[in-house]
Design an enzyme around this catalytic site. Sequence first.
Site, PDB file in Angstrom:
ATOM      1  N   TYR A 189      12.720  -4.403  68.548  1.00  0.00           N
ATOM      2  CA  TYR A 189      13.193  -5.748  68.885  1.00  0.00           C
ATOM      3  C   TYR A 189      14.294  -6.141  67.901  1.00  0.00           C
ATOM      4  O   TYR A 189      14.104  -6.101  66.694  1.00  0.00           O
ATOM      5  CB  TYR A 189      12.015  -6.718  68.803  1.00  0.00           C
ATOM      6  CG  TYR A 189      12.212  -8.095  69.388  1.00  0.00           C
ATOM      7  CD1 TYR A 189      13.461  -8.598  69.730  1.00  0.00           C
ATOM      8  CD2 TYR A 189      11.118  -8.923  69.606  1.00  0.00           C
ATOM      9  CE1 TYR A 189      13.617  -9.859  70.261  1.00  0.00           C
ATOM     10  CE2 TYR A 189      11.251 -10.202  70.144  1.00  0.00           C
ATOM     11  CZ  TYR A 189      12.497 -10.665  70.461  1.00  0.00           C
ATOM     12  OH  TYR A 189      12.649 -11.932  70.990  1.00  0.00           O
ATOM     13  N   CYS A 190      15.463  -6.506  68.442  1.00  0.00           N
ATOM     14  CA  CYS A 190      16.585  -7.009  67.639  1.00  0.00           C
ATOM     15  C   CYS A 190      16.979  -5.983  66.574  1.00  0.00           C
ATOM     16  O   CYS A 190      17.301  -4.846  66.892  1.00  0.00           O
ATOM     17  CB  CYS A 190      16.222  -8.362  67.038  1.00  0.00           C
ATOM     18  SG  CYS A 190      17.598  -9.222  66.253  1.00  0.00           S
ATOM     19  N   VAL A 191      16.955  -6.357  65.289  1.00  0.00           N
ATOM     20  CA  VAL A 191      17.399  -5.449  64.232  1.00  0.00           C
ATOM     21  C   VAL A 191      16.519  -4.211  64.167  1.00  0.00           C
ATOM     22  O   VAL A 191      16.979  -3.115  63.794  1.00  0.00           O
ATOM     23  CB  VAL A 191      17.419  -6.182  62.874  1.00  0.00           C
ATOM     24  CG1 VAL A 191      16.039  -6.696  62.498  1.00  0.00           C
ATOM     25  CG2 VAL A 191      17.932  -5.277  61.770  1.00  0.00           C
ATOM     26  N   GLY A 216      15.395  -2.777  66.771  1.00  0.00           N
ATOM     27  CA  GLY A 216      15.943  -1.944  67.837  1.00  0.00           C
ATOM     28  C   GLY A 216      17.167  -1.189  67.367  1.00  0.00           C
ATOM     29  O   GLY A 216      17.367  -0.004  67.709  1.00  0.00           O
ATOM     30  N   PHE A 263      14.548  -4.345  72.880  1.00  0.00           N
ATOM     31  CA  PHE A 263      14.585  -5.777  73.191  1.00  0.00           C
ATOM     32  C   PHE A 263      15.800  -6.378  72.479  1.00  0.00           C
ATOM     33  O   PHE A 263      15.853  -6.401  71.251  1.00  0.00           O
ATOM     34  CB  PHE A 263      13.323  -6.491  72.709  1.00  0.00           C
ATOM     35  CG  PHE A 263      12.053  -6.143  73.439  1.00  0.00           C
ATOM     36  CD1 PHE A 263      12.069  -5.421  74.618  1.00  0.00           C
ATOM     37  CD2 PHE A 263      10.828  -6.559  72.937  1.00  0.00           C
ATOM     38  CE1 PHE A 263      10.895  -5.107  75.284  1.00  0.00           C
ATOM     39  CE2 PHE A 263       9.648  -6.256  73.596  1.00  0.00           C
ATOM     40  CZ  PHE A 263       9.675  -5.527  74.766  1.00  0.00           C
TER      41      PHE A 263
END
Length: 579
Positions: free
Chosen positions: A312-314, A316, A341
């Site tokens: 998710y985000c960083v 990812g 994500f």
Amino acid sequence: METQDVLEPHLPTLAEMQKWTQVLGRAQQLMLEQAAGATGRMLPFDPEVVARIQTSFADEGLALWQRFLDSGGLLRDQPAPPPADSPAARKDRRFADPAWTTHPFYDLIRQSYLLISDYLMNLADAVDGVDPKAKAKLRFATTGMLDAMAPSNFPLMNPTVVEKTIQSGGENLVKGLQHMLADMEKGQLTHTDGTQFELGRNIAATPGKVVHETPLYQLIHYAPSTPKVLATPLIIFPPWINRFYILDLSPEKSFVKWAVDQGISVFLVSWKSADASMKDMVWDDYILSGQVDAIDTVRDLLNVPSVHTIGYCVAGTTLAATLALLAARGEADKVASATFFTAQVDFSAAGDLTLFVDDEQMKLVDRLSSSGFLDGRYMAATFNLLRGRDLIWNYVVKNYLLGMDYPPFDLLYWNGDTTNLPARWHRDYLTQLYRDNLLVVPGAISVAGTPIDLTQIHTPAYVQAGKEDHIAPLESVWKLTEHLAGPVRFLLAGSGHIAGVINPPVAQKYQYWTVEAREPTLDGFVASARETKGSWWPDWAEWLRAIDSREVAVRGARKPGGGKLRAIEDAPGRYVKAR
């Protein structure tokens, strides 16, 4: 609200109008000086464009005053609405109180502000011959200034605040002062009543055990709720710039609980909030001692060849680097699939966050990180600035001016529960990725001496983006699909960075868009995408099962603490509670 209930202001005098003109002129001059500083030369404007903007503003201003005077000024009974195509006719949630349009003074203030806002934004857009980033900075600063000077933010200009002050005898301002002083003491804007939430009770409450712990993270194994589970387990990597439980909010919103109920063996990494002991940690640590270690730990615990992953985000972004490292080592088969994500790897279109990555900002980060870690409140303030109207000034009005009680809201509680970041890693992340965009250059970044190349990733990938994401813009997330060599399913979810992800099926909110055949461009995807109402989570679960639908009975190591890794403590664990 009837006009007699509102404190009656007077018609602006000539001196007051001259003062407003001077303020507007100063604002314009600041913009000119900023643009000149960005280019090293004066007046980088197209004179014809500026002339059109100024003429339009003057015409709109004169028309506003003419409407005001023709309808009787402060004594008018009926509003004189602006033409539908006028900037002053724009709908704006800050001016929802009927008094903003029914009371002549407030209507004049509202329309004047909207005209000035339109003028200054047009002027910012008219800056010519500057670097696009410099122009984006100018536009961002202009938006921030205009949000701050909105009449709704000032008690004597806001009819809702005036009425509340009269009704309560000023108690709202006293209560608002208490809220403001409390926020000043803790150094952070409050969005919700944190006393209503307790980790492990009504938030982050999905049953599980911490089964593995390192100086960087705790690994949570969630208790299965079905007699059989997918043979290939799932490891979730949340971003370490926030607490993990955005994915495990209240039970009806929890992605973790929903995934467990789908018959998936779920593991999740709970990162440690940085302290002085982590001052030397860099990105390599989050890749090797974090993600790779977690992958190997779960594979060994369950005796499986591979795992599914979510970043998710960083996290990812980091998952992409981890996959590239595994590919370079010949170990790509350790990961059966990768779900991203709202993650970015190509930062050439990363949005307004790139405006915070210049030399001055880096110097500020260094000053704020003298203890070896960056206080999470700095990042919280940065994210708030990206949506200042909603996440700053909205709460200034509600909590400081109106003295309203804070509502209990689990997502906002999570949003204010900040984590600290290792200073070296954070600086490298901002400069190497956001500023220099090195991750998408094959071989430009090495992990433990191994050059990595995203184009060597053949792992099946599910890439989710948010249509209204202001942190990881759609255009930026899409670029991830252009660097992966394996099969990719791209999905566009309604809403933004958080609500676009946390959208449980029971809520029946938003929608998502998909294309069955892979599209080479974002424009092609948007043109041919099929819209589906509701949550995209079932689409993801179907995709995951299509990769490997084999199931196993829940026994032994499939139960938290039932294998070679004994339970250390109950979920959510100590790390998420450390402040």
